[in-house]
Write a protein that holds these residues in place. Structure first.
Motif, PDB file in Angstrom:
ATOM      1  N   VAL A  72       0.860  -1.177   0.000  1.00  0.00           N
ATOM      2  CA  VAL A  72       0.000   0.000   0.000  1.00  0.00           C
ATOM      3  C   VAL A  72       0.899   1.230   0.000  1.00  0.00           C
ATOM      4  CG1 VAL A  72      -1.930   1.181   1.091  1.00  0.00           C
ATOM      5  CG2 VAL A  72      -1.617  -1.272   1.462  1.00  0.00           C
ATOM      6  N   VAL A  73       0.810   2.001  -1.056  1.00  0.00           N
ATOM      7  CA  VAL A  73       1.561   3.257  -1.138  1.00  0.00           C
ATOM      8  C   VAL A  73       0.660   4.335  -0.555  1.00  0.00           C
ATOM      9  CG1 VAL A  73       2.619   4.934  -2.695  1.00  0.00           C
ATOM     10  CG2 VAL A  73       2.840   2.478  -3.169  1.00  0.00           C
ATOM     11  N   SER A  79       3.756  13.014  -3.522  1.00  0.00           N
ATOM     12  CA  SER A  79       4.212  11.870  -2.750  1.00  0.00           C
ATOM     13  C   SER A  79       3.581  10.550  -3.198  1.00  0.00           C
ATOM     14  CB  SER A  79       3.971  12.112  -1.255  1.00  0.00           C
ATOM     15  OG  SER A  79       4.931  13.037  -0.785  1.00  0.00           O
ATOM     16  N   TYR A  80       2.880  10.552  -4.318  1.00  0.00           N
ATOM     17  CA  TYR A  80       2.435   9.261  -4.865  1.00  0.00           C
ATOM     18  C   TYR A  80       2.187   9.271  -6.376  1.00  0.00           C
ATOM     19  CZ  TYR A  80      -2.582   9.633  -6.021  1.00  0.00           C
ATOM     20  OH  TYR A  80      -3.762   9.919  -6.604  1.00  0.00           O
ATOM     21  N   LEU A  81       1.903  10.447  -6.943  1.00  0.00           N
ATOM     22  CA  LEU A  81       1.502  10.463  -8.352  1.00  0.00           C
ATOM     23  C   LEU A  81       2.595   9.980  -9.302  1.00  0.00           C
ATOM     24  CD1 LEU A  81      -0.534  13.791  -8.450  1.00  0.00           C
ATOM     25  CD2 LEU A  81      -1.396  11.538  -9.090  1.00  0.00           C
ATOM     26  N   GLY A  82       3.844  10.311  -8.988  1.00  0.00           N
ATOM     27  CA  GLY A  82       4.950   9.915  -9.876  1.00  0.00           C
ATOM     28  C   GLY A  82       5.113   8.405  -9.917  1.00  0.00           C
ATOM     29  N   ALA A  83       5.091   7.789  -8.735  1.00  0.00           N
ATOM     30  CA  ALA A  83       5.241   6.329  -8.677  1.00  0.00           C
ATOM     31  C   ALA A  83       4.095   5.660  -9.432  1.00  0.00           C
ATOM     32  CB  ALA A  83       5.257   5.854  -7.226  1.00  0.00           C
ATOM     33  N   ASN A 128       4.165   1.531   2.350  1.00  0.00           N
ATOM     34  CA  ASN A 128       5.200   2.540   2.111  1.00  0.00           C
ATOM     35  C   ASN A 128       4.515   3.887   2.311  1.00  0.00           C
ATOM     36  OD1 ASN A 128       7.146   3.702  -0.785  1.00  0.00           O
ATOM     37  ND2 ASN A 128       7.448   4.083   1.375  1.00  0.00           N
ATOM     38  N   VAL A 129       4.735   4.478   3.490  1.00  0.00           N
ATOM     39  CA  VAL A 129       4.130   5.778   3.763  1.00  0.00           C
ATOM     40  C   VAL A 129       5.112   6.851   3.291  1.00  0.00           C
ATOM     41  CG1 VAL A 129       4.918   5.693   6.182  1.00  0.00           C
ATOM     42  CG2 VAL A 129       3.134   7.302   5.524  1.00  0.00           C
ATOM     43  N   ILE A 130       4.584   7.799   2.531  1.00  0.00           N
ATOM     44  CA  ILE A 130       5.446   8.813   1.913  1.00  0.00           C
ATOM     45  C   ILE A 130       4.903  10.196   2.233  1.00  0.00           C
ATOM     46  CG2 ILE A 130       6.484   9.605  -0.253  1.00  0.00           C
ATOM     47  CD1 ILE A 130       5.690   6.864  -1.483  1.00  0.00           C
ATOM     48  N   SER A 131       5.693  10.964   2.967  1.00  0.00           N
ATOM     49  CA  SER A 131       5.290  12.348   3.227  1.00  0.00           C
ATOM     50  C   SER A 131       6.510  13.146   3.635  1.00  0.00           C
ATOM     51  CB  SER A 131       4.228  12.392   4.337  1.00  0.00           C
ATOM     52  OG  SER A 131       3.858  13.718   4.586  1.00  0.00           O
ATOM     53  N   THR A 166       9.126   7.051   3.624  1.00  0.00           N
ATOM     54  CA  THR A 166       9.947   7.977   2.838  1.00  0.00           C
ATOM     55  C   THR A 166       9.580   9.373   3.286  1.00  0.00           C
ATOM     56  OG1 THR A 166       9.810   6.406   1.010  1.00  0.00           O
ATOM     57  CG2 THR A 166      10.658   8.608   0.499  1.00  0.00           C
ATOM     58  N   THR A 167      10.576  10.088   3.795  1.00  0.00           N
ATOM     59  CA  THR A 167      10.280  11.390   4.381  1.00  0.00           C
ATOM     60  C   THR A 167      11.500  12.300   4.313  1.00  0.00           C
ATOM     61  OG1 THR A 167       9.349  12.480   6.340  1.00  0.00           O
ATOM     62  CG2 THR A 167      10.823  10.642   6.768  1.00  0.00           C
ATOM     63  N   ASP A 168      11.311  13.523   4.782  1.00  0.00           N
ATOM     64  CA  ASP A 168      12.411  14.487   4.760  1.00  0.00           C
ATOM     65  C   ASP A 168      13.599  13.956   5.579  1.00  0.00           C
ATOM     66  OD1 ASP A 168      12.816  17.574   4.102  1.00  0.00           O
ATOM     67  OD2 ASP A 168      13.768  17.138   6.027  1.00  0.00           O
ATOM     68  N   LYS A 169      14.787  14.365   5.158  1.00  0.00           N
ATOM     69  CA  LYS A 169      15.986  13.852   5.820  1.00  0.00           C
ATOM     70  C   LYS A 169      16.086  14.297   7.282  1.00  0.00           C
ATOM     71  CE  LYS A 169      20.894  13.380   5.030  1.00  0.00           C
ATOM     72  NZ  LYS A 169      22.024  13.700   4.191  1.00  0.00           N
ATOM     73  N   GLU A 170      15.697  15.542   7.514  1.00  0.00           N
ATOM     74  CA  GLU A 170      15.997  16.099   8.833  1.00  0.00           C
ATOM     75  C   GLU A 170      14.809  16.412   9.714  1.00  0.00           C
ATOM     76  OE1 GLU A 170      18.333  19.210   7.290  1.00  0.00           O
ATOM     77  OE2 GLU A 170      19.872  17.740   6.778  1.00  0.00           O
TER      78      GLU A 170
END
Ligand code: PA5
Length: 426
Positions: A72-73, A79-83, A128-131, A166-170
């Motif tokens: 589940v993306v 944060s999801y359209l490209g994939a 895969n949570v992406i933000s 998948t998230t910001d580095k810092e």
């Protein structure tokens, strides 16, 4: 490479008039000296990407393929359209694959969320949570619900084996959550914005899990980066100039057209890329999309004879992977025997040419034609980079920052106030 054909735009274009501007913009992108320069990291990313993380992405993709039935993306917008666009575009709409990919975190619609959660019940799924921010409400709620379901099914102690973030580095709430619970983390670099992030883990992890050759995807992106980062008016900048000229000539709408249903999501990604980047200060082209010949039986009427507000950008594929031959029929009651033995690709090409003639000559609708060689990972990487770079040029021609989205914040603030989120009052 992407081929740009301007023979159907119904006017001659003075490219030379743009030479100085294009050179200055190209150098500004290369040297990061333009508006929004903090977010120009994507431009060199096909070369500068973190090679160690790339190996980890491939490993995680393989692990997900081997251990789960569904990924589940969970993400929204960039944060999801490209994939999703890349997976559909490369693999088609009915992927015959052991791992199913589904999407959540992109809507508040209870009917959708309820259906996804019910579907996942009892199934072996990973998330895969992406933000980048970690606070996007659609995604945060989606992730909380998915995590609860997963906890019920595999127990709290096993969550970190099935959750990839998948998230910001810092910074950001999702980063804090990952640190606390030990979820495997991938990085959306601080200098890459959501809609330019398909070349990062944001796009790559779902693609790798889907079984896509992400080396080839990045090779394609790098190829485009090398070809389109010149000071000259290369095909990418040519496309940017064409759309700018048509906008100035009184066409406020650009319709992205393909003849491939597998590119519907590419159209969604393209709309976000251009719409969110360019639509500011009461200027910019409205991006719309259509899939032919399906939509020739709906929007085709408007394009042909409706208000003369739009031009088309038609994406063609030079070498389709397969063809389907039309069979003979003894009775010929459908009258189709005149096409027997012919391929659908041939039929589609005639529909394409007939439509171009109708829209251009009778409808007086300008058409920009873009052609890619194939629908594989390499060419998808190439194409997506081409659009990112053309989009940046387009915005800079309008003196717009391509990388912010101040307008999006307005609805969020109102919604937060209405929801009673602490800190949001009128
Ligand atoms: O392109 C963008 O910046 C946006 O579409 C974002 O990707 C989208 O709003 C999601 O944001 P986030 O990744 O912070 O959840």
């Amino acid at each position: 490479m992407i081929h740009v054909n301007d023979a159907h735009v119904l006017r001659s274009i003075d490219y030379e008039a743009y030479a100085d501007k294009v050179k200055a913009i190209n150098q500004g992108i290369e040297n990061r000296t333009l508006l929004g320069n903090d977010y120009l990291g994507w431009a060199k990313y096909p070369e500068t990407y973190d090679k160690e993380e790339f190996v980890r992405i491939k490993k995680a993709g393989q692990y997900i393929r081997e251990n789960f039935d569904i990924l589940v993306v969970c993400g929204i917008g960039g944060s999801y359209l490209g994939a999703r666009a890349a997976i559909d575009g490369i693999q088609g709409l009915y992927r015959d694959d052991k791992l199913q990919i589904i999407y959540m975190g992109q809507t508040f619609a209870a009917s959708y969320v309820h259906q996804v959660l019910s579907y996942l019940k009892g199934k072996k799924f990973a998330i895969n949570v992406i933000s980048k921010s970690g606070t996007t409400t659609e995604t945060a709620i989606g992730f909380r619900l998915l995590r609860d379901l997963l906890k019920e099914q595999i127990g709290e102690e096993n969550l970190s084996k099935a959750i990839f973030a998948t998230t910001d580095k810092e910074k950001g709430a999702l980063l804090d959550l990952c640190k606390k619970y030990g979820y495997e983390r991938f990085v959306l670099p601080s200098d890459v914005g959501g809609r330019y992030s398909v070349f990062t883990a944001v796009g790559l992890l779902p693609m790798a899990a889907a079984g896509i050759d992400i080396d080839a995807f990045m090779d394609g992106a790098k190829n485009a980066m090398n070809a389109y980062s010149s000071d000259e008016i290369n095909p990418c900048y040519q496309y940017g100039i064409l759309r700018h000229e048509l906008y100035k000539a009184g066409y406020p709408v650009e319709m992205f057209v393909t003849y491939e249903p597998r590119f519907v999501q590419l159209g969604e990604w393209w709309k976000q890329l251009f719409g969110e980047s360019e639509g500011k200060d009461r200027t910019g082209l409205l991006p719309d999309s259509a899939t032919f010949s399906t939509d020739l039986h709906s929007l085709g009427q408007f394009i042909q004879e409706g208000s003369p507000v739009l031009f088309e950008t038609v994406l063609d594929v030079e070498k389709p992977a397969v063809d389907v031959i039309i069979p003979h029929d003894e009775d010929n009651l459908d009258g189709l025997n005149y096409l027997e033995g012919k391929g659908l690709d041939y039929v589609c090409k005639q529909a394409h040419d007939g439509t171009l003639e109708a829209h251009e000559e009778t409808g007086k609708v300008p058409n920009i034609l873009l052609t890619i060689d194939e629908m594989d990972a390499f060419h998808m990487g190439e194409l997506m980079y081409f659009f990112c770079r053309a989009c940046a040029l387009s915005c800079y021609l309008n003196e717009i920052n391509p990388f912010n989205q101040p307008g999006v914040e307005v609805y969020k603030k109102n919604m937060f106030r209405l929801l009673g989120k602490p800190g949001y009052t009128k």
